[in-house]
Design a protein around this motif. Structure first.
Motif: not given
Ligand SMILES: Nc1ncnc2c1ncn2[C@@H]1O[C@H](COP(=O)(O)OP(=O)(O)OP(=O)(O)O)[C@@H](O)[C@H]1O
Ligand SMILES: [Mg+2]
Lengths: 299, 336
Positions: A81, A123, A213-214
């Motif tokens: 991240t 995220q 991000d994820e």
């Protein structure tokens, strides 16, 4: 396309043309950290970021192949991240340079990077809960005339563009199965739906590089399949995807290339198959995974 | 006890000149605080910028009072840029501190002995509003004659002030309402919730925040201009912190991020204030004592009214945090 190649497996046969091209371009790249790519859209050198005593990111060199789906994996706290934040301008590295589409990006404000086609998601999802879903989407469109205050007062100057944007937004909402929530406040969405909304909204910017991000965190398994499909679709539409993910099935399923980070550094790179047999990677994850092959044994 | 007279006065304050220039100021503050989430605690400073812009024309610069509109806008734009430049990249708290300090600096400068020749010191400025009043007379409103119906009786002079003032309320109300319906307004509302999300979509958040701060300030300066023209004078101590917080109270009462809230809130503020004040004065015609202890006497009423209003605000925030006209989903939708 060499003659010696074995006949394509069922999986390979269903690859689209852009996917085949991405895989072919990466076929000759050595699976080593920092490997140079034939046509990198993103290339970063010596990116470092310390938080007090800890070195969160210390990436000597990394490149992302244009038109590919590249996964960025690594244990919790590996610096994925933080690396995203640095590359997209949300955080400043203590050292390092990087280029996007050939142009140097260091020191640029995040909105300028986004405007150049490098869009990211977060995220911790940043859907705007107090705006309706459709307004979230429309916010994503760039170059809006009505976003200039001197035009804002005169709907005639932006209504037509707004209608186009709305049509595009509705189309994306349908693709992400959010159309039934169109007029709800985004605060009414579930966690998984918010992830989807954030991704769909990012696509409204017409990006060339999408950094997720994820994207799958909290998304239900049934939807994951269709989300995989969407990510592949981005590549088919000519975009490059760089995504952080812990779900190894997804990584194996859709990525053309995998970059592994641990303790701030890139410790391995390669195709999903290279990575699943890489002992350094298995070591990095050890404990949580008891040394099993990462990309195959996960259910 | 004459409850009729109390109510009558409250209704007159509800639509009166105070409510009117507060409403203009609140419409501006709403752009900053309500829509963009910028905590501006210095709206009084912007109002002073407008008022002194108008006040200086005739008495200091020797030019027509109408130039005051341009000068007032100029001052408030300058003030907005000055406040915003160092703070809008920082966390919200810094803007709050800087705005409250800037407004105080403005007030202290205009009332200072040093700049008496420019701003008139503690005496303020006067003798600049004749041309403005003359327009009303030319339109047939005799300054000393009463106009109106039922309880709404105003002198020609007051009526002229009210007509102009409420026209500004209407104009700025419509402007802000349309802007907030536009994509520009959508960006502001998004910034209010999460700046980083907006940045990630390629928008220059700093620039939008600056635009909101300056626009809200310019609208606030019109409230000051109106105050100056209506009273035909400018007093530095009109522009104290109290003014900022009363305007803010009116806005919150009506409901932030709603144009109707920003207009009706200040009206209610003055209506309720006048009602409570009148009512208490009727009730406490002689000191209220418990044994030897004087609980309340007429000289306390000014303070007690504000205590009661504060308590009412607390109740409102508990039971209706979005204000009277606010949208609960939009304003009080925390987390899930
Ligand atoms: N703002 C910060 N202040 C201090 N330390 C930080 C900060 N942000 C990240 N770190 C540290 O930097 C390291 C890398 O964090 P980062 O969030 O990038 O990891 P990650 O790979 O994204 O992990 P995860 O998979 O859990 O999301 C961690 O040790 C973390 O504690
Ligand atoms: Mg992370």
């Amino acid at each position: 396309m060499k003659d010696a190649e074995p006949p394509p497996t069922a999986e390979q046969r269903e690859l689209t043309e852009p996917a085949r091209r991405a895989r072919a371009a990466l076929a000759d790249v050595a699976p080593v950290p920092g490997a140079a790519k034939p046509d990198p859209i993103l290339a970063a050198v010596e990116i470092r970021r310390n938080f007090g005593g800890i070195v969160a990111v210390d990436v000597a060199r990394v490149e992302v192949q244009r038109g590919s789906i590249t996964a960025l994996i690594g244990p919790n706290g590996a610096g994925k991240t933080t690396f995203f934040n640095l590359i997209t301008g949300f955080d400043k590295p203590s050292t390092g340079t990087w280029t996007f589409d050939g142009a140097p990006m260091g020191g640029l404000a995040p909105h300028r990077m986004a405007a150049r086609g490098m869009v990211r998601t977060f995220q911790l999802t940043k859907s705007l809960t107090k705006l309706p879903v459709i307004e979230n989407m429309k916010l994503g469109a760039t170059g809006q005339k009505g976003e200039k205050w001197w035009n804002g007062l005169f709907p005639a100057r932006w209504k037509a563009q707004e209608a186009e944007i709305e049509a595009r937004a509705d189309d994306l909402l349908r693709r992400f199965k959010l159309d039934h929530m169109r007029d709800e406040y985004a605060g009414a969405l579930s966690g998984g739906q918010r992830k989807l909304l954030e991704m769909a909204r990012a696509l409204m910017t017409d990006p060339t590089l999408v950094m997720l991000d994820e994207p799958m965190a909290g998304v239900n398994p049934a939807l994951k399949q269709s989300l995989n499909q969407h990510v592949r679709g981005l590549r088919d539409d000519g975009m490059t995807v760089l995504f952080v993910e812990h779900d190894m099935d997804m990584v194996h399923d859709i990525s053309d290339w995998v970059i592994v980070m641990a303790e701030g550094q890139v410790i391995a790179e390669g195709t999903p198959d290279d990575i699943s047999s890489n002992t350094a990677v298995i070591d990095a994850y050890l404990g949580a995974h008891q040394g099993r092959s990462l990309l195959e044994d996960e259910v | 006890m004459d409850i009729g007279a109390v109510l009558e006065n409250a209704i007159l304050q509800f639509v009166g000149f105070n409510a009117c220039y507060y409403a203009i100021a609140a419409i501006g503050l709403n752009v900053q605080f309500g829509y963009a989430g910028l905590v501006n605690f210095g709206q009084a400073g912007f109002m002073a910028a407008g008022a002194y812009g108008v006040g200086q024309t005739v008495s200091i610069f020797g030019i027509s009072v109408w130039w005051g509109i341009a000068i007032g806008i100029g001052y408030s734009v300058f003030l907005g840029l000055l406040m915003g430049a160092p703070t809008l990249r920082l966390r919200a708290d810094y803007l709050a501190i800087v705005t409250i300090a800037s407004a105080e600096i403005v007030r202290l400068v205009v009332r200072s002995v040093k700049f008496r020749d420019q701003f008139g010191g503690t005496d303020g400025l006067k003798n600049f509003a004749q041309k403005f009043q003359q327009v009303g007379i030319d339109l047939g409103l005799q300054p000393a004659k009463d106009y109106g119906f039922w309880i709404f009786q105003f002198s020609g002079r007051t009526l002229w002030n009210l007509i102009v003032g409420w026209s500004f309320v209407a104009i700025f109300g419509v402007i802000v309402w349309s802007l907030m319906k536009s994509p520009w307004g959508r960006v502001l509302k998004a910034i209010r919730e999460d700046e980083d999300a907006v940045r990630s979509l390629g928008k220059n958040v700093y620039s939008y925040k600056m635009q909101a701060l300056v626009l809200g300030g310019v609208i606030g300066s019109f409230a000051g201009m109106m105050l100056a023209l209506g009273n035909a004078n400018v007093q530095p101590d009109n522009f104290s912190r109290d003014l900022t917080f009363f305007v803010l109270t009116g806005l919150v009462l009506g409901g932030v991020a709603k144009v109707t809230g920003s207009i009706i809130g200040p009206m209610l503020f003055w209506g309720v204030y006048a009602f409570l004040d009148g009512l208490l004065r009727e009730l406490v015609d002689k000191p209220v004592r418990i044994g030897d202890f004087t609980l309340l006497q007429s000289t306390d009423i000014g303070v007690v009214v504000f205590m009661v209003m504060g308590a009412l605000m607390v109740l409102l925030m508990v039971y209706r945090p979005q204000g009277l006209f606010g949208n609960r989903k939009e304003m009080a939708f925390e987390g899930r």
